[in-house]
Design a protein around this motif. Sequence first.
Motif, PDB file in Angstrom:
ATOM      1  N   LEU A 199       0.845  -1.207   0.000  1.00  0.00           N
ATOM      2  CA  LEU A 199       0.000   0.000   0.000  1.00  0.00           C
ATOM      3  C   LEU A 199       0.880   1.256   0.000  1.00  0.00           C
ATOM      4  N   SER A 200       2.012   1.195   0.716  1.00  0.00           N
ATOM      5  CA  SER A 200       2.922   2.346   0.704  1.00  0.00           C
ATOM      6  C   SER A 200       3.299   2.718  -0.722  1.00  0.00           C
TER       7      SER A 200
ATOM      8  N   PHE B 224       2.864  15.238  -6.493  1.00  0.00           N
ATOM      9  CA  PHE B 224       3.604  15.390  -5.230  1.00  0.00           C
ATOM     10  C   PHE B 224       5.000  14.782  -5.359  1.00  0.00           C
ATOM     11  N   ASP B 225       5.901  15.227  -4.479  1.00  0.00           N
ATOM     12  CA  ASP B 225       7.288  14.753  -4.520  1.00  0.00           C
ATOM     13  C   ASP B 225       7.692  14.257  -3.142  1.00  0.00           C
TER      14      ASP B 225
ATOM     15  N   LYS C  42      -7.393   8.765  -3.209  1.00  0.00           N
ATOM     16  CA  LYS C  42      -7.580   8.208  -4.563  1.00  0.00           C
ATOM     17  C   LYS C  42      -6.702   6.968  -4.756  1.00  0.00           C
ATOM     18  N   ALA C  43      -5.458   7.069  -4.292  1.00  0.00           N
ATOM     19  CA  ALA C  43      -4.528   5.937  -4.446  1.00  0.00           C
ATOM     20  C   ALA C  43      -4.988   4.735  -3.620  1.00  0.00           C
TER      21      ALA C  43
ATOM     22  N   ASN D  33       3.277   5.833  -5.637  1.00  0.00           N
ATOM     23  CA  ASN D  33       3.084   5.912  -7.095  1.00  0.00           C
ATOM     24  C   ASN D  33       1.931   6.849  -7.442  1.00  0.00           C
ATOM     25  N   GLY D  34       0.859   6.734  -6.672  1.00  0.00           N
ATOM     26  CA  GLY D  34      -0.342   7.532  -6.948  1.00  0.00           C
ATOM     27  C   GLY D  34      -0.104   9.019  -6.737  1.00  0.00           C
TER      28      GLY D  34
END
Lengths: 113, 287
Positions: free
Chosen positions: B100-101, B113-114, B171-172, B106-107
């Motif tokens: 999940l991390s 985002f960075d 969302k991710a 990735n999402g």
Amino acid sequence: MAREIEGTTIFEGGQAMKGYQLNKMCFSFNDPENRKAFLADQAAYMDKYKLTKEQRDALASGSVLKMIEAGGNAYYLAKLAGILGLGVQDIGAQQTGMTVEAFKQKLLDQARQ
Amino acid sequence: MARIIGTLSTSHIPAIGNAIAKGLQNEPYWKPFFDSWPPVREWLAREKPDVVVFFYNDHGLNFFLDKMPTFAVGACAEYVSEDEGWGIPTIPSVRGEPKLSWQIINGIVEDGFDPVMCQEMAVDHAITNPLLLMFPDAKWPVTIVPIAINSIQHPLPGPKRCFDLGRAVGKAIEAWPEDKKVLLIGSGGLSHQLDGSRAGFINKAFDTECLEAMVSGVEPLTKYSALDVVEKAGAQGVELMCWIAARAAMQGDVKELHRTYHIPISNTASAVQLLSHSRAAETAKAA
């Protein structure tokens, strides 16, 4: 121009650079061996972390406001306060010039706003 | 598909950890805060989340000023609770949920985002206190994903940025193909200030505005800047960003199940709020 917020030092880039050595020393206190070493010989420990004169004077004075002025950050200074056995109410009282009892009362009074 | 079942937001004041260690839960000073937990634990026992995603702030345990990330996501198999320097007992390590991390990393990168990506991460009272409050026997029935939001070094990410981060994380999570129930945590707050001649500052009116917004939607709070939040919630009240991000991750139906607001614990206006989340209405609309 930087924004002024009453009674509050914004820990921005300038403060972070000014306080780097002091905060770095405080960060080291996450390790119990380092806490012991600091208590055993504070001057030598401050030498090791290259504290500035202003930072040493602030620590010697015991004034939290002076430590903040010397670039100390609340989150890292908290570790120093822990070593010195000061709780957040002691620190709050000291910074606001109140007794600890009066400071605690001030907190309670804000429940009735 | 993974499902977000709610957001539990709570103060994480260090003194809570010491009160737990000393068994002070029923003392008059502590009772109003600890009394909020039995109903939350009943809900947890019923809903059985599999994974807990924490929006939290590190307090100078894992991150120093040499490299201070604005946002950091843990992708570790295990998270270790370490000595913070002032006496809070450590807790047993917590298992991570690396799949999940990476789904989240990735999402959110896809969404602009960075984040800093961490494969080793020590966790402090912002994670350990909520876990102990949820599961007092310290036998963790959940895995975790910690998402750290910088609250130490200005410029801090403000409410709008943290709102957008929360949206992207939500969302991710919902795009994660695993059939898992995910609980979000907003860790920290509410109003408090430890440093400066304004130490002891608490703002009940602003906290109330935020608690209400957590129910109806936190978008109105995005009109404030990070420095507005410092002014209104206190220098450490910026932990509110963690609440905003967690709430923003939920876009379906939200219902408030529990709220406790109590002044003070330590120097802080303490709060516990449980919101449940379902996408039922949206699904119905789509059909």
